[in-house]
Enzyme design. Structure first.
Site, PDB file in Angstrom:
ATOM      1  CG  HIS A 110      -0.418   0.233   2.516  1.00  0.00           C
ATOM      2  ND1 HIS A 110      -0.059  -0.780   3.374  1.00  0.00           N
ATOM      3  CD2 HIS A 110      -0.156   1.371   3.192  1.00  0.00           C
ATOM      4  CE1 HIS A 110       0.395  -0.278   4.503  1.00  0.00           C
ATOM      5  NE2 HIS A 110       0.353   1.042   4.420  1.00  0.00           N
ATOM      6  CG  ASP A 159       0.188  -4.111   2.621  1.00  0.00           C
ATOM      7  OD1 ASP A 159       0.510  -3.431   1.626  1.00  0.00           O
ATOM      8  OD2 ASP A 159      -0.010  -3.618   3.747  1.00  0.00           O
ATOM      9  CB  SER A 188       2.715   1.996   6.287  1.00  0.00           C
ATOM     10  OG  SER A 188       1.509   2.072   6.987  1.00  0.00           O
TER      11      SER A 188
END
Length: 273
Positions: free
Chosen positions: A87, A133, A226
């Site tokens: 992402h 991901d 992230s």
């Protein structure tokens, strides 16, 4: 279904600053836990400042899309490749990668800034359930390795353990809490890997290619972390993927399990793993 908002943090080649908000995902979790939805962004909460340059594989990313930029973490897995979350590169066109950094508010002689050549997102990345991901950034030029910039090892193919109970380290420059600013200095926390069965009681999306750490002690990842590394015994076993909305204290943080993606990483990078 609740709408989850992902806060993007960005900048040019200087300091990151809050840029905008964007609707990124809608999902829910088991009602036993009051339907608290996971969030695609992830944080270092209740962390401590890492010793400067003690995590030499840590990368700081500013990813640029067509009309916005956002902040993520990553790790150096070869002199020319950064491992990050899918992402983080989804919708991205280019990335500016900082290596050898500790304090983003200071000019550091150790810092190297390099541009991306390619952003590679897993072909089967799914926004709906955050599966696959994982992403790779190929750098425009190879970086010179030194005491402050090093490659992190990835697990060998014969690893069969699930790491449950392992004491692991998580690091990043993300927000120190859901409503607070990002950290100027690199932070780290230690936590414990919990079983996927236990984590699935909180997040119904948990599958075998994910792993989770306990939120005990209020530690975990937050917005801006992230794509960053989760490390056990000097080997990266996870990539920061998701956590609880608002970086809610006490909830597990979710990661992409590196051992599930070794074939993909090898295919996209040409590395022999």
């Amino acid at each position: 279904m609740k709408v989850v908002v992902l806060f993007f943090l960005a900048g040019a080649l200087a300091l990151p600053a809050d840029l905008d908000e964007a609707e990124f995902k809608a999902m829910s979790v088991d009602p036993t836990f009051n339907k608290l939805p996971p969030d695609l962004s992830s944080r270092i909460t209740n962390g401590v400042e890492a010793s400067p340059h003690s995590i030499p594989y840590q990368a700081y990313l500013i990813v640029s899309g067509s009309n916005k930029s956002w902040l993520c973490g990553g790790s150096l897995i070869s002199p020319k490749h950064i491992l990050t979350a899918g992402h983080c590169v989804d919708g991205g066109i280019s990335a500016t990668v900082y290596l050898g950094s500790h304090n983003l508010h200071e000019t550091e002689s150790t810092r190297v800034i390099v541009q991306s050549r390619h952003l590679i997102r897993h072909e089967n990345y799914n926004k709906s359930d955050i599966s696959n991901d994982i992403g790779v950034i190929e750098l425009e030029t190879e970086v010179e390795l030194n005491e402050n910039i090093k490659v992190i090892s990835l697990p060998s193919r014969d690893v069969t353990e699930d790491y449950v109970g392992a004491n692991v380290k998580l690091s990043g420059w993300g927000r120190v809490a859901g409503d607070q600013a990002t950290s100027a200095v690199l932070l780290e926390v230690n936590s414990t890997v919990i079983s996927n069965t236990q984590c699935r009681q909180v997040y119904s999306i948990v599958i075998d290619s994910m792993l989770c750490i306990s939120g005990t002690g209020g530690v975990g990842s937050c917005k801006g972390d992230s794509g960053g590394p989760l490390v056990y015994d000097n080997v990266q076993i996870g990539v920061v993927s998701y956590g609880a909305t608002g970086c809610a204290v006490g909830y597990p943080s979710g990661f992409s399990r590196v051992t599930s993606f070794l074939d993909w990483i090898e295919e996209k990078t040409g590395l022999s793993l």
